[in-house]
Design a protein around this motif. Structure first.
Motif, PDB file in Angstrom:
ATOM      1  N   MET A   1     -24.148 -11.161  55.670  1.00  0.00           N
ATOM      2  CA  MET A   1     -22.668 -10.570  54.480  1.00  0.00           C
ATOM      3  C   MET A   1     -22.362  -9.401  54.801  1.00  0.00           C
ATOM      4  O   MET A   1     -21.217  -8.307  55.100  1.00  0.00           O
ATOM      5  CB  MET A   1     -23.427 -10.435  52.590  1.00  0.00           C
ATOM      6  CG  MET A   1     -21.101 -10.048  52.174  1.00  0.00           C
ATOM      7  SD  MET A   1     -20.301 -11.663  52.095  1.00  0.00           S
ATOM      8  CE  MET A   1     -20.923 -12.470  51.123  1.00  0.00           C
TER       9      MET A   1
ATOM     10  N   GLY B   1     -19.636 -12.816  47.506  1.00  0.00           N
ATOM     11  CA  GLY B   1     -19.024 -11.354  47.851  1.00  0.00           C
ATOM     12  C   GLY B   1     -17.833 -10.909  47.333  1.00  0.00           C
ATOM     13  O   GLY B   1     -16.948 -11.827  47.910  1.00  0.00           O
TER      14      GLY B   1
ATOM     15  N   ILE C   1     -21.499  -7.385  46.756  1.00  0.00           N
ATOM     16  CA  ILE C   1     -22.047  -8.307  46.628  1.00  0.00           C
ATOM     17  C   ILE C   1     -23.240  -9.183  46.025  1.00  0.00           C
ATOM     18  O   ILE C   1     -23.521  -7.354  45.183  1.00  0.00           O
ATOM     19  CB  ILE C   1     -23.610  -8.724  48.620  1.00  0.00           C
ATOM     20  CG1 ILE C   1     -23.950  -7.384  47.824  1.00  0.00           C
ATOM     21  CG2 ILE C   1     -22.444  -8.856  49.670  1.00  0.00           C
ATOM     22  CD1 ILE C   1     -24.929  -7.495  49.074  1.00  0.00           C
TER      23      ILE C   1
END
Length: 309
Positions: free
Chosen positions: A219, A253, A209
């Protein structure tokens, strides 16, 4: 800007045996900041900005240095990198009059393209030729699944949002996600849910990420558990992320394979390799990524017919 000469321990655990010690192709990343994602990368040089006309000589010397160090250079150029940068790279290769420089133009966004350079560098000493590595890059792109959290899609161009998503961007607190699986698409995020289709992770992988003023928790605490709680590697924001995604509020990501030895073995089992008829390089696709010659491998002779009387 070499990244391979620095002493870094692997960011993700790697249990595979070390690759045999031999010169490995040098990776040159254009418009990207090299990162040690897999943890077994070699030399990665970076050209963060398009070379000017005055820097053409430096580019030629950089390619020559890479060839001398690794026997070949594989340049990875995002398709959103300035066109004049690619043109000067092609000119530098022509001035060297060499078939030891492969140029791969990738459609991936900033973080996914960075992961591609990491994978390419990690596989370089594990594959028998630079030509096979360059041939494998389109397939490696398919192994990288990206997810990006966006605070707005008003400036998003790839993929293009629909009118309803554009209008929703003006609502306070709205958030969106771009997912590459099963194909690139924009999704409106519902609180507390991944809100996007997720791939099944079938090989050792990590979640990389790169947050920039976005909802990192979505995320790591919502998407990642749905993926199987992968190891997370947090990087600094990518240099081209804000421009590429059209907003300053984002979290890039990417799901990246981290077992270089296992991936190399898979590639060698799946590839139909042959020697280029022009330059002799062992390759896996036509045209040859090293010299550009268009030719399929020679057909193997079939079973001989019985003698005529």
């Amino acid at each position: 800007m070499p990244a391979g000469g620095e002493d870094h321990s692997p960011n993700f655990p790697s249990d595979g045996a070390a690759a045999s010690v031999r010169p490995a192709p040098v990776i040159v990343a254009f418009g990207l900041k090299p990162e040690r994602i897999v943890g077994v990368e070699g030399r990665i040089d970076a050209v963060p900005e398009p070379p000017t006309a005055e820097q053409a000589g430096l580019l030629v010397e950089a390619l020559r240095s890479g060839i001398e160090a690794g026997g070949a250079v594989i340049a990875i150029v995002p398709d959103w990198f300035a066109a004049e940068g690619l043109q000067r790279l092609e000119m530098a290769r022509a001035l060297l009059d060499t078939d030891r420089v492969a140029i791969h133009v990738t459609p991936l966004g900033p973080l996914a393209a960075t992961a591609l350079t990491s994978l390419a560098s990690s596989l370089a000493p594990r594959l028998p030729s630079a030509g096979l590595l360059a041939s494998a890059l389109p397939g490696l792109e398919e192994q990288l699944h990206y997810l990006t959290w966006l605070g707005s899609v008003t400036g998003l161009r790839h993929p293009a949002p629909n009118l309803g998503q554009h209008l929703s961007s003006f609502n306070p607190g709205s958030a969106f996600a771009v997912s590459s699986f099963p194909e690139p698409a924009v999704h409106r995020i519902q609180a507390g849910t991944p809100s996007v289709p997720l791939p099944e992770v079938i090989r050792p992988s990590g979640l990389v990420i790169a947050p920039r003023n976005g909802d990192e928790a979505w995320m790591t605490q919502v998407v990642n558990p749905a993926l199987g709680s992968l190891p997370v590697l947090r990087l600094e924001p990518t240099p081209g992320g804000q421009s590429y995604w059209g907003t300053g509020k984002l979290v890039e990501g990417v799901i990246c394979p981290v077992d270089a030895d296992g991936l190399a073995a898979e590639l060698m089992q799946a590839v139909d390799a042959w020697a280029c008829r022009w330059c002799g390089e062992l390759i896996g696709r036509s045209p040859c990524p090293m010299c550009g010659h268009r030719a399929r491998p020679r057909r193997r002779p079939g079973p001989q017919q019985g003698a005529r009387t």
